[in-house]
Design an enzyme around this catalytic site. Sequence first.
Site, short mmCIF file in Angstrom:
data_model
loop_
_atom_site.label_atom_id
_atom_site.label_comp_id
_atom_site.label_asym_id
_atom_site.label_seq_id
_atom_site.Cartn_x
_atom_site.Cartn_y
_atom_site.Cartn_z
N ASP A 106 0.83 -1.31 0.00
CA ASP A 106 -0.08 -0.10 0.14
C ASP A 106 0.92 1.07 0.12
O ASP A 106 1.90 1.08 -0.95
CB ASP A 106 -0.90 0.03 1.28
CG ASP A 106 -2.09 0.77 1.13
OD1 ASP A 106 -3.14 0.50 0.50
OD2 ASP A 106 -1.81 2.05 1.65
N HIS B 203 -5.05 -7.60 -0.36
CA HIS B 203 -4.34 -6.57 -0.47
C HIS B 203 -3.36 -6.45 0.98
O HIS B 203 -2.18 -5.81 1.08
CB HIS B 203 -5.28 -5.25 -0.32
CG HIS B 203 -4.63 -3.83 -0.38
ND1 HIS B 203 -3.76 -3.60 -1.44
CD2 HIS B 203 -4.58 -2.89 0.51
CE1 HIS B 203 -3.24 -2.24 -1.31
NE2 HIS B 203 -3.88 -1.77 0.22
N TYR C 55 -3.20 11.16 1.41
CA TYR C 55 -3.63 11.05 -0.03
C TYR C 55 -3.64 12.59 -0.65
O TYR C 55 -3.18 12.82 -1.89
CB TYR C 55 -4.85 10.54 0.09
CG TYR C 55 -5.18 9.07 -0.02
CD1 TYR C 55 -5.20 8.11 -0.90
CD2 TYR C 55 -5.11 8.44 1.34
CE1 TYR C 55 -5.41 6.68 -0.73
CE2 TYR C 55 -5.01 7.35 1.72
CZ TYR C 55 -5.17 6.46 0.48
OH TYR C 55 -5.32 4.90 0.88
#
Length: 456
Positions: A223, A429, A373
């Site tokens: 990630d 993930h 982000y």
Amino acid sequence: MFTEVLVAVVIGGVIFFLVQRSRKQVLKTEDGWWGAGAPPEGGEDVTIKPFKITTSDEEIEDLYRRIDQTRPVPSLEDSQFNYGFNSQYLQRVVSYWRNEFDWNRHVDKLNQYPHFKTNIEGIDIHYLHVKPKKVPEGTTALPLIMVHGWPGSFYEFYGMIPLLTEPTDPHDLVFEVVCPSIPGYGFSEASHKKGFDSVCAARIFHKLMKRLGFQQFYAHGGDWGWLVTTNMAQLEPNTVKGLHVNFAPPSKPGLPVALSVMLGRRFPKLFGFTDLDVQRLFPCVEKLVVESIKESGYMHIQATKPDTVGRGLNDSPVGLASYILEKFSTWTSRDFRNLEDGGLTRKFSLDDLLTNVMIYWTSGCIISSMRFYKENFSQGLDQPHSKIPVYVPTGFACFPNELMHTPKLWVKQKYRKLVTFTHMARGGHFAAMEEPQLMAEDIQNFIKTVEKEKKK
């Protein structure tokens, strides 16, 4: 005479261009200050202080009060997890959290490894530093930094740490493991200023490793941890001995990637595509575009206005759990969207999932974690690190249910020294938490290969 000079200049220019092009580029960065206000005079405090996770009775009482005041909303009939976290199942999770989950017992588990904090560039950096209890005679423990992502935490690596620091196979390497919290995540202080992106985190983690006395080390990430450790390799390729990742979406798709998307279904062998590659990539509109849209709504919010939704999540523990745990369902397997319970406990225990949620809740870090982000995307998709290849020896663990499938051809466009590429038997993930044994084995195999090459 003029023609000869002109030809010589042109040839010289071409040679210069080719030399410059072939020269290994290194990512550039400058020191920052992310603390409140201006940097103090007198230099940085390099003290390393032991840290222990604690929670007061008042904090737990406040948590229970907020849980008790939640307002349930019924899910639509036959909607499972296709509209997000199913409300009926959420009530069961919340009931377990409120009445059975023993946070104090899990705090003891979290504190079983040594935690520390140290101030770098104005903010306190939290990390675990786990040294092996026993190192075979004639060998040394290899330093390894492992970096998490969102909405995970350092806790994702708890299943892997003993496998790496105390391996049962005498032929396995022994590691000294450092697991930091990305600034703004968990117990690492968040930046007080705008602009803290993955390159800043990479620079800080390099400083952390140097402060711990490591001149060279290995790195692993998934990630956001993939990007942070990749940036670490780009910043100081001679310091990072090897890079292992399990997530590597193309940062700057070039002609080989474009051609493989257009022609790979018809000519898979031409691009080295396996049956799994074809299954996961085609039809490309459905697999690469529609699926990405289905699962990236959170990203658009967090890359633009993280503080708005973040404020609500910071106030509501049930909202926070719903927001985080939905990712542990869908990102583990997209098929879990069609299950009433989201398949949550097929791969994880509620105790482990809620421990991760509690790290976010007790540290109050959800907004700052989401801002990561904003900081990374607000500078555009053409940042210097997206254009610079990685020349550090790299290992890639390709898990079949990863959020975005990346075939070997695509990985090699960025990672020019791809030493190992492993098709993993299972996993999604959050592979480090879901399949710690498989991940630890792949890290072992990759680093053994690199160490063997060094000795030749």
